[in-house]
Write a protein that holds these residues in place. Structure first.
Motif, PDB file in Angstrom:
ATOM      1  N   GLY A 217     -20.950  35.660   4.407  1.00 17.56           N
ATOM      2  CA  GLY A 217     -21.463  36.254   3.058  1.00 17.56           C
ATOM      3  C   GLY A 217     -20.884  35.766   1.815  1.00 17.56           C
ATOM      4  N   ASP A 218     -20.540  36.636   0.722  1.00 17.59           N
ATOM      5  CA  ASP A 218     -20.075  36.421  -0.432  1.00 17.59           C
ATOM      6  C   ASP A 218     -18.432  36.888  -0.272  1.00 17.59           C
ATOM      7  OD1 ASP A 218     -22.226  35.423  -1.831  1.00 17.59           O
ATOM      8  OD2 ASP A 218     -23.127  37.477  -2.411  1.00 17.59           O
ATOM      9  N   ASN A 219     -18.106  37.279   1.085  1.00 15.75           N
ATOM     10  CA  ASN A 219     -16.663  37.844   1.294  1.00 15.75           C
ATOM     11  C   ASN A 219     -16.282  38.912   0.224  1.00 15.75           C
ATOM     12  OD1 ASN A 219     -14.365  37.827   2.343  1.00 15.75           O
ATOM     13  ND2 ASN A 219     -13.376  36.460   1.266  1.00 15.75           N
ATOM     14  N   ASN A 220     -17.083  39.928  -0.011  1.00 14.81           N
ATOM     15  CA  ASN A 220     -16.674  41.025  -0.662  1.00 14.81           C
ATOM     16  C   ASN A 220     -15.655  41.936  -0.092  1.00 14.81           C
ATOM     17  OD1 ASN A 220     -18.622  40.213  -2.917  1.00 14.81           O
ATOM     18  ND2 ASN A 220     -20.260  40.808  -1.716  1.00 14.81           N
ATOM     19  N   THR A 221     -14.464  41.335   0.085  1.00 11.32           N
ATOM     20  CA  THR A 221     -13.686  42.017   0.825  1.00 11.32           C
ATOM     21  C   THR A 221     -12.043  41.819   0.190  1.00 11.32           C
ATOM     22  OG1 THR A 221     -12.756  40.282   2.684  1.00 11.32           O
ATOM     23  CG2 THR A 221     -14.715  41.736   3.006  1.00 11.32           C
ATOM     24  N   SER A 222     -11.208  42.564   0.615  1.00  6.80           N
ATOM     25  CA  SER A 222      -9.646  41.799  -0.184  1.00  6.80           C
ATOM     26  C   SER A 222      -9.055  40.838   0.838  1.00  6.80           C
ATOM     27  CB  SER A 222      -8.906  43.280   0.325  1.00  6.80           C
ATOM     28  OG  SER A 222      -8.598  43.513   1.589  1.00  6.80           O
ATOM     29  N   LEU A 223      -9.939  40.379   1.620  1.00  7.67           N
ATOM     30  CA  LEU A 223      -9.315  39.100   2.555  1.00  7.67           C
ATOM     31  C   LEU A 223      -9.479  37.912   1.785  1.00  7.67           C
ATOM     32  CD1 LEU A 223      -8.094  37.802   5.097  1.00  7.67           C
ATOM     33  CD2 LEU A 223     -10.552  37.799   5.795  1.00  7.67           C
ATOM     34  N   LYS A 224      -8.653  36.987   1.522  1.00 10.13           N
ATOM     35  CA  LYS A 224      -8.724  35.832   0.849  1.00 10.13           C
ATOM     36  C   LYS A 224      -9.014  34.501   1.830  1.00 10.13           C
ATOM     37  CE  LYS A 224      -6.622  36.694  -3.631  1.00 10.13           C
ATOM     38  NZ  LYS A 224      -5.749  36.292  -4.709  1.00 10.13           N
ATOM     39  N   LEU A 225      -9.875  33.647   1.706  1.00 11.86           N
ATOM     40  CA  LEU A 225     -10.025  32.592   2.504  1.00 11.86           C
ATOM     41  C   LEU A 225      -9.462  31.513   2.129  1.00 11.86           C
ATOM     42  CD1 LEU A 225     -13.930  33.029   3.308  1.00 11.86           C
ATOM     43  CD2 LEU A 225     -12.018  33.758   4.609  1.00 11.86           C
ATOM     44  N   SER A 226      -8.723  30.671   2.951  1.00  9.20           N
ATOM     45  CA  SER A 226      -8.154  29.236   2.900  1.00  9.20           C
ATOM     46  C   SER A 226      -8.650  28.341   3.747  1.00  9.20           C
ATOM     47  CB  SER A 226      -6.680  29.452   3.159  1.00  9.20           C
ATOM     48  OG  SER A 226      -6.110  28.462   3.313  1.00  9.20           O
ATOM     49  N   ALA A 227      -8.669  26.972   3.175  1.00 12.13           N
ATOM     50  CA  ALA A 227      -8.942  25.789   3.905  1.00 12.13           C
ATOM     51  C   ALA A 227      -7.826  24.912   3.666  1.00 12.13           C
ATOM     52  CB  ALA A 227     -10.226  25.170   3.673  1.00 12.13           C
TER      53      ALA A 227
END
Length: 316
Positions: free
Chosen positions: A76-86
């Motif tokens: 979704g919009d990743n409304n969490t404390s986890l950050k996404l990386s690529a």
């Protein structure tokens, strides 16, 4: 090992995808994502950012491209404390394929390069910074690099705006003493920059080398669920979290993801400790030859592989 500045990155989908061409189901990726959120992991590397001119969707799964429509289907919009990386490999991504951060759920772009590509890596990383992303540069295969070339590369990185630089044991061939020397070398050459460690497990030293890096100043720690990754795999995140005893992390959600999503893949692909991977690690060679051997009918003929690799080493 309770340190406030430690950040753990789960690389299961990105590095594990090297074993199955990123053909993970949405259920698998969502399972890893949910476990990372619940476990308090800081970053999840959800795949590669690659150009479709470099790879065909007929051959690789969506996590080789990390288009936002695919990512949002999972997070979704990743409304969490986890950050996404690529991760972006030099030569396999066009700058225009990277959208502004304002249009993406990805938080961090990690640029992977070899020593001779440092100038291009700095340019791409700073391009990503200008678009609003956090960035790192992961300097690969340093176990094959001579001292003068590494010094020159580190000098170039020191002049850059890139805030985080990774020590990468690409072939899983380094021992604790070498890792300590490298981390201290990077620390001296890169004042003010954060250091990371990405360790492969060919010699069963990925966890030990990660701890050694941490003790000498690295704060960005890469790991994967059940060590899932290319060839011998990586530092197992569940062991790392159990070791850190940091109250911001929880072990149980990671074990849940292993049990329900990662372990079933062991019936389909062979990552982790296998003697051919040990042999390439001991010889400081790329694991591609071991991976090819593991896909053949001779996978358990370790003696023949050792003889073949020994002859290859003599020819170099």
């Amino acid at each position: 090992m309770y340190k406030k500045d430690i950040k753990v990155m789960d690389c299961t989908v990105r590095d594990g995808g090297l074993m199955n061409k990123w053909q993970f189901s949405d259920e698998f990726v969502r399972g890893v994502y949910d476990s990372c959120v619940e476990a308090g992991i800081d970053y999840m590397e959800i795949g590669y950012k690659s150009s479709e001119r470099a790879f065909s969707r007929d051959e690789v799964g969506p996590w080789k491209f990390c288009d936002d429509k695919d990512l949002r289907r999972i997070v979704g919009d990743n409304n969490t404390s986890l950050k996404l990386s690529a991760m972006a490999d030099i030569g396999r991504i066009d700058p225009e394929d990277i959208p502004p951060k304002s249009e993406s759920v990805i938080d961090m772009m990690r640029v992977a390069c070899y020593v001779h590509q440092v100038d291009k890596a700095v340019w791409l990383a700073e391009h990503c910074m200008d678009k609003g992303y956090e960035v790192t540069i992961n300097l690969m295969a340093v176990s094959k690099v001579n001292e003068a070339d590494l010094d020159e590369a580190l000098a170039d990185l020191a002049k850059s705006k890139v805030p985080t630089i990774y020590v990468v044991d690409s072939f899983g061939s380094l021992y604790c003493e070498s890792i300590e020397k490298l981390v201290l070398k990077y620390k001296k050459a890169l004042p003010g920059k954060e250091l990371g460690i990405h360790a492969h497990n060919n010699m069963q030293l990925a966890m030990s080398n990660t701890i050694t890096s941490l003790m000498n100043g690295a704060t960005m720690l890469d790991a994967t669920l059940l060590g899932m990754g290319r060839g011998a795999g990586n530092c197992p995140i569940e062991i790392l979290i159990a070791f850190l005893k940091n109250p911001k992390y929880r072990l149980l959600p990671l074990l849940d993801a292993i049990q329900n999503h990662v372990k079933p893949w062991q019936e389909k692909i062979d990552w982790g400790y296998h003697v051919p991977y040990l042999i390439t690690g001991a010889l400081n060679e790329h694991p591609r030859s071991a991976m090819k051997w593991m896909d053949s009918e001779k996978k358990d003929d370790f003696v023949s592989f050792m003889k073949e690799m020994h002859d290859y080493e003599l020819l170099e």
